[in-house]
Each structure stands twice: as structure tokens, then as C-alpha cells.
Design an enzyme around this catalytic site. Structure first.
Site, mmCIF file in Angstrom:
data_model
loop_
_atom_site.group_PDB
_atom_site.id
_atom_site.type_symbol
_atom_site.label_atom_id
_atom_site.label_comp_id
_atom_site.label_asym_id
_atom_site.label_seq_id
_atom_site.Cartn_x
_atom_site.Cartn_y
_atom_site.Cartn_z
ATOM 1 N N LEU A 78 -17.247 4.370 6.868
ATOM 2 C CA LEU A 78 -16.819 3.675 5.652
ATOM 3 C C LEU A 78 -15.350 3.280 5.790
ATOM 4 O O LEU A 78 -14.660 3.724 6.700
ATOM 5 C CB LEU A 78 -17.045 4.581 4.440
ATOM 6 C CG LEU A 78 -18.534 4.790 4.102
ATOM 7 C CD1 LEU A 78 -18.726 6.018 3.221
ATOM 8 C CD2 LEU A 78 -19.114 3.542 3.436
ATOM 9 N N CYS A 82 -10.220 -2.274 7.365
ATOM 10 C CA CYS A 82 -8.861 -1.710 7.259
ATOM 11 C C CYS A 82 -8.547 -0.699 8.361
ATOM 12 O O CYS A 82 -7.597 -0.886 9.121
ATOM 13 C CB CYS A 82 -8.651 -1.121 5.870
ATOM 14 S SG CYS A 82 -7.118 -0.184 5.737
ATOM 15 N N CYS A 87 -5.705 -3.688 8.489
ATOM 16 C CA CYS A 87 -4.440 -3.175 7.915
ATOM 17 C C CYS A 87 -3.812 -2.072 8.758
ATOM 18 O O CYS A 87 -2.589 -2.065 8.953
ATOM 19 C CB CYS A 87 -4.647 -2.634 6.511
ATOM 20 S SG CYS A 87 -5.880 -3.488 5.554
ATOM 21 N N HIS A 137 -11.611 6.889 10.768
ATOM 22 C CA HIS A 137 -13.038 6.624 10.526
ATOM 23 C C HIS A 137 -13.746 7.916 10.089
ATOM 24 O O HIS A 137 -14.502 7.931 9.119
ATOM 25 C CB HIS A 137 -13.735 6.164 11.815
ATOM 26 C CG HIS A 137 -13.269 4.839 12.327
ATOM 27 N ND1 HIS A 137 -13.314 4.520 13.668
ATOM 28 C CD2 HIS A 137 -12.777 3.757 11.714
ATOM 29 C CE1 HIS A 137 -12.876 3.286 13.844
ATOM 30 N NE2 HIS A 137 -12.533 2.804 12.666
ATOM 31 N N PHE A 515 20.512 8.839 -4.021
ATOM 32 C CA PHE A 515 21.523 8.116 -3.248
ATOM 33 C C PHE A 515 21.459 8.514 -1.773
ATOM 34 O O PHE A 515 21.246 9.685 -1.494
ATOM 35 C CB PHE A 515 22.887 8.468 -3.827
ATOM 36 C CG PHE A 515 23.967 7.540 -3.385
ATOM 37 C CD1 PHE A 515 23.978 6.234 -3.819
ATOM 38 C CD2 PHE A 515 24.968 7.971 -2.527
ATOM 39 C CE1 PHE A 515 24.978 5.373 -3.419
ATOM 40 C CE2 PHE A 515 25.961 7.110 -2.126
ATOM 41 C CZ PHE A 515 25.966 5.807 -2.574
HETATM 42 C C1 COM Z 1 -8.548 2.699 3.777
HETATM 43 C C2 COM Z 1 -9.954 2.389 3.517
HETATM 44 S S1 COM Z 1 -8.120 2.490 5.466
HETATM 45 S S2 COM Z 1 -10.387 2.887 1.942
HETATM 46 O O1 COM Z 1 -9.768 1.984 0.974
HETATM 47 O O2 COM Z 1 -9.885 4.265 1.705
HETATM 48 O O3 COM Z 1 -11.818 2.861 1.830
#
Ligand code: COM
Ligand code: NAP
Length: 537
Positions: A78, A82, A87, A137, A515
């Protein structure tokens, strides 16, 4: 593989996913990964097609609301593109670009060695990513199952039969609600010749010409040679981010863009002073930026040898290279949904939704990149959450027209709210608090100064970055904030919220800064907050 009675450790997940990715690479059909509670039957309150950020967060929210959900994804994990190709590698490459840039500027000063171009390998950076991505992953699958109790089928294609029926590996699942969340892919403009290996290859299973890469092909199958130069087609965020990395790695990079850089449609609220600082600094690092040109063709039969363009002055030119990188944006492949559901799409193929993520087909929702720009993480995740809320009976809307935005060069570039020009047009009477202040050249002041720019501040002040806060003088409210530098990106998540809440210069002046803080907004605001009539600084 039925996992629903099993508990896999992170290490077991990693090994399993790695083996499945490998089998896919060598063309073998690998078995699905299933966490399905078949004892509850095959009917769901909601099925998510696509388990990227939108599908995963939508699924988690549905679970939390007591809905029975199923999420299906083609990959064995899942999280979508990304952590796999988009990303996460971009952030790794941007971090490496920043490090290499730092080492180059400081080479042979203090304890910094001479910068060795031979060690700045793009291929090795890609390998580092590919060797490490499996951990993320694995975590996606572990968290989604063990902590969030999502039902999922991975490493499997979902076929949408109708709005209440999805087929996976020959098995039929039914649902009251369907959420489409299958993302987008690189757009290959048909008017640019020579991008594909075989002219006429259908866009669906396209094969890029050798030497031509997009962000996904860069990773899988992956760049397999060290390029001597790079020519980037298009002026997108991807063009700027990957281009800055290639340049930092010693690969002479040229960006060919139709419009001025950072003036592409998908980027809104880009302040002109910020834009100039960004572009000036890209050029200072040796990048060539050719604006106002029309890209005609990628040359080369066996492999790319150059790019032919029509320049702004009407003449043609050829930019020779052994590495063409595509930065012409992304579009969602939505034809299967049009065919199966008759769903309405716009001129770019994005699925049309209302503010509740409902499509033209009752009971069918669409989320994330599939509904078009902005193709950003916050939008995908919150779209998923919004769809889940509506499915659970709540009236929930999501307006993503205004949001904090960013990109990387060798700097972090971050902005939120209005630009100076927009604020002046909207409010008339405004104050601008900026560094370096107007009228002072970048090299004259070592500010903004903070973590990440301390050394530049003491040796090369012109590299320390740029920042600007804009106030409406009548209401004294902050209406825009813009920053180039390091370490300020996180602040913009909260600034976005504060701007929407109407934070004033007086409230900013009362905040407690840590700061030296990277964007200096609090102390600059405090310096002016005492004035009954606000003025610029
Ligand atoms: C982030 C993937 S790399 S998710 O948005 O957490 O499913
Ligand atoms: P994009 O922002 O959509 O930009 C597309 C670029 O391609 C524009 O410069 C456009 O030029 C150019 N283009 C399109 N057709 C062309 C043609 N025929 N010839 C020459 N140039 C052409 O693309 P993107 O950066 O790939 O981004 C896609 C989405 O992903 C966006 O929503 C973006 O925000 C998101 N994204 C975000 C990040 C991040 O760091 N947050 C990183 C990557 C992507 P014109 O301007 O002239 O149209």
C-alpha cells in the site's frame, strides 16, 4: 497468499514484498497478498480501487467509522507511487542535491575536501533508494493490517464491472459505495515527436525511447548509465526538482520550458521576488534555463541524442544530450471508468467530482490525482477521508483551492497565501517584511541566517536565501508568506492554518520563536507590531 490469520514482522513483510517485486520484474505472475475476512461474506460498505495515499487513508477512516472496507492495489504494498517511485525518491534526491551543493560551495575550506565529481553518481543514488524503499513498503502493509485492520488484496488488478461490483483475480466483490483512487501517470504530449521507442505505441503500455526517462522509468527499470548531460522537457516542479539534483551531481542540465520557470498553471501564488531568487540560484549553480520555446522532437533512432526546439526568437536549435528527462506533468488514465461507468471527466481526462468527492455516478467517489491538480499528498489523503465521511453518512466537503505549497531546488522553496502583487491588488494598502530588505542586494546581507545557512552567512551571504511576509495594513492580518532556504517548510503547514484563522501582526509578534528560526517571520513582525500604522521592513 492468505494473511488474515497471520502476523508478519517487518522483516517478513520486507522479504515477501521484495520477492514479489522481483518476480514481477522478471515477468512472472506472482500471487496476491490478501487480508480478507471471508467469513463476513463478499459484500462491503465501500471498496477502494487503488491503495495509494488516498485509498489508504480513506480505508483507514472508513474502518474507524465502522464501515466494512476493502482496498485493492496492483502493487504488493500500500502507499502507491509515493514510497515506490515518486515523492520519497524525489525527497531523497533533493536531500542529496542539497548536500552536494553544500560540499561544492565549501570545498577545500575548513575541513571540507575537494569535491569529487566522480563520486556524485546518479545511478548510485537511484540504487540507494531502490535498496531502501522496501522498508517503507513493508511498514505500509504492516501498519494497515496490524494497526488499522484494513481488508486488502494486493499485487492484484481490480476490474470495475459496475458501480456495485469489482472483480479481483476472478472473484466478485460487491459494495454499496465505490471509491476510485488509481492516481495519474506522466503525460506524454502527442505533439512532441520521438519520445517513444516505436512511433504509434499506444499511450497505455508505452515504451520510452532509450535515453528518455520520466520520474517512474528513472527508478523502474532505472537509469543504467551515468549521463554526460541532461535535457529536461517542460518546466514543471518535477523538472525543477530532478534537474537541480542532476546538476548538483555534476550532470550539466538544461530545462526547456514554454513559459517562464515557476509560471506554469499548476503553481499558483508564486511571488515574483521569490521566483527570481530561485531561478537566479539555479543558474548560479550552472543550470541552463531556456524559456519560451516549443519542443518539437526527441532526436535519435536507437537512443536519444538530442532535443529539437523552436526558440522564442523563431529559430530552431538542437540541444544534444544522452539523457532526456520528461517534465510535462501528469494525467490520470480514466478510460476504464468511462467505459465501465459512463463517468464524467474533464478535458484532461480527470474525473469530475463535487466538494464531497462524489462523481457523476451516484455511489461512486473519486479521489487524489485521479481528479486532477493539485496532485499533492495532503489532497489525496484528505480526499480519501472526505469520501469516507460522506459514505458514513456525514455531510463533509473538502475545499483544496488554497493550500501551502513547496518545491525543492538545492533549497526548500515554500509559500502560502497571496503574493505581493496579488495582495496589493486585493487589499491596496499592504506591508512587506522581507529579507534581504528591498533595495539591499543578496550579497550585502547575510540574512536570512539560521541552521543550514550559518556557514554561507559567514562566507557567501548571497546564498542564504530569501523570505517575505505580507500584511494587509487595514486588518493587520497576515495574507502571504514566502521562503527560500532550509528548515522552514514545516512552519508553513501551521502558517496556512494561522492565515486561514486570520492571525494578525500583533499576534505574530506575541509568538515565541525558537531563535535562530529559519524564516524570521515572528521577530520581523514584532519589530513592526508596535506601529499603529503598519509599514514595510
Ligand atoms: C506515504 C504513503 S509514502 S501513505 O500516504 O501513507 O499511504
Ligand atoms: P505540472 O506542474 O503539471 O507542469 C507541467 C509542465 O509541462 C508545464 O511546465 C507545462 O508547460 C509543460 N508542458 C505540458 N505540455 C507541454 C508540451 N507539449 N511542450 C512543452 N511543455 C509542456 O507537472 P508536474 O511537476 O509533473 O506536476 C504534476 C502534479 O504533481 C502537480 O499537481 C504537482 O503539484 C505535483 N507534484 C508535486 C511535487 C512536490 O514536490 N510537491 C513534485 C512533483 C509533482 P506550460 O506551463 O507551458 O503549460
Amino acid at each position: 497468499m492468505d494473511l488474515h490469520e497471520k502476523h508478519l514482522t517487518m522483516a517478513e513483510w520486507e522479504a515477501l514484498i521484495l520477492a514479489l517485486i522481483h518476480r514481477a520484474e522478471v515477468g512472472e505472475v506472482a500471487e496476491p497478498l490478501e487480508n480478507v475476512h471471508r467469513e463476513k461474506g463478499s459484500h462491503y460498505d465501500v471498496i477502494f480501487v487503488g491503495g495509494g495515499a488516498g485509498g489508504r487513508f480513506g480505508s483507514a477512516y472508513s474502518q474507524a467509522r465502522g464501515l466494512r472496507q476493502l482496498v485493492v492495489d496492483k502493487w504488493p504494498f500500500l502507499g502507491g507511487s509515493c514510497p515506490h517511485q515518486a515523492c520519497v525518491p524525489h525527497h531523497l534526491f533533493s536531500e542529496l542535491a542539497r548536500e552536494m551543493d553544500y560540499m561544492r560551495w565549501n570545498a577545500e575550506t575548513l575541513f571540507f575536501p575537494k569535491f569529487d565529481d566522480a563520486k556524485a553518481s546518479i545511478v548510485e543514488a537511484i540504487e540507494v533508494f531502490k535498496n531502501g524503499r522496501n522498508n517503507a513498503h513493508a511498514f505500509m502493509n504492516w501498519q494497515s493490517k496490524e494497526q488499522l485492520d484494513m481488508e486488502y488484496i494486493l499485487n492484484s488488478w481490480a476490474t470495475v464491472v459496475d458501480k456495485n461490483t469489482v472483480e479481483v483475480n476472478g472473484e466478485t466483490f460487491s459494495c454499496d459505495n465505490l471509491v476510485l483512487a488509481t492516481g495519474a501517470g506522466t503525460y506524454l504530449p502527442p505533439e512532441i515527436k520521438g519520445l517513444l521507442a516505436e512511433p504509434g505505441t499506444p499511450l497505455g503500455d508505452r515504451l520510452l525511447k532509450r535515453g528518455v526517462y520520466d520520474f517512474s522509468a528513472l527508478i523502474d527499470p532505472g537509469l543504467d548509465y551515468e549521463p554526460t548531460s541532461c535535457v529536461i522537457i517542460g518546466g514543471s516542479k518535477i523538472a525543477i526538482e530532478y534537474g537541480s539534483f542532476y546538476q548538483a551531481a555534476g550532470c550539466q542540465t538544461t530545462i526547456l520550458t514554454r513559459r517562464q520557470l515557476m509560471r506554469t498553471e499548476s503553481l499558483h501564488h508564486v511571488d515574483e521576488d521569490l521566483r527570481r531568487y530561485v531561478v537566479k540560484n539555479m543558474k548560479l549553480r550552472g543550470m541552463e534555463i531556456v524559456e519560451g520555446c516549443e519542443i518539437l522532437e526527441v532526436l535519435g533512432t536507437e537512443r536519444a541524442t538530442g532535443v529539437r526546439v523552436l526558440l522564442a526568437d523563431g529559430t530552431e536549435d538542437v540541444f544534444e544530450t544522452d539523457f532526456v528527462f520528461i517534465g510535462t506533468g501528469e494525467r490520470p488514465p480514466t478510460k476504464p471508468y468511462v467505459d465501465a461507468l459512463g463517468i464524467e471527466v474533464d478535458e484532461k481526462g480527470s474525473i469530475k467530482v463535487n466538494s464531497r468527492m462524489q462523481t457523476s455516478v451516484p455511489g461512486v467517489y473519486a479521489i487524489g490525482d485521479l481528479i486532477g491538480s493539485p496532485m499533492e499528498m495532503f489532497k489525496a489523503r484528505k480526499c480519501g477521508m472526505t469520501a469516507a465521511k460522506n459514505i458514513s453518512g456525514e455531510f463533509a466537503e473538502f475545499d483544496f483551492s488554497e493550500y501551502p505549497d513547496f518545491l525543492h531546488t538545492t533549497y526548500e522553496v515554500t509559500w502560502v497565501g497571496l503574493t505581493e502583487d496579488e495582495a496589493r491588488e486585493q487589499y491596496g494598502d499592504i506591508s512587506v517584511l522581507q529579507m534581504p530588505p528591498k533595495g539591499i542586494e543578496d550579497h550585502e546581507v547575510c540574512l536570512p541566517l539560521s541552521e543550514g545557512t550559518m556557514l554561507y552567512g559567514h562566507s557567501r551571504p548571497e546564498l542564504t536565501g530569501f523570505q517575505k511576509a505580507i500584511y494587509d495594513n487595514r486588518s493587520r492580518r497576515l495574507v502571504g508568506a514566502h521562503h527560500v532556504g532550509y528548515g522552514a517548510k514545516d512552519a508553513f503547514q501551521y502558517l496556512d492554518h494561522l492565515i486561514k484563522k486570520g492571525i494578525t501582526v500583533d499576534e505574530m509578534g506575541e509568538m515565541n520563536e525558537l531563535f535562530l528560526n529559519p524564516e524570521h517571520f515572528i521577530q520581523l513582525s514584532r519589530l513592526r507590531a508596535g506601529n499603529r500604522d503598519l509599514t514595510s521592513l
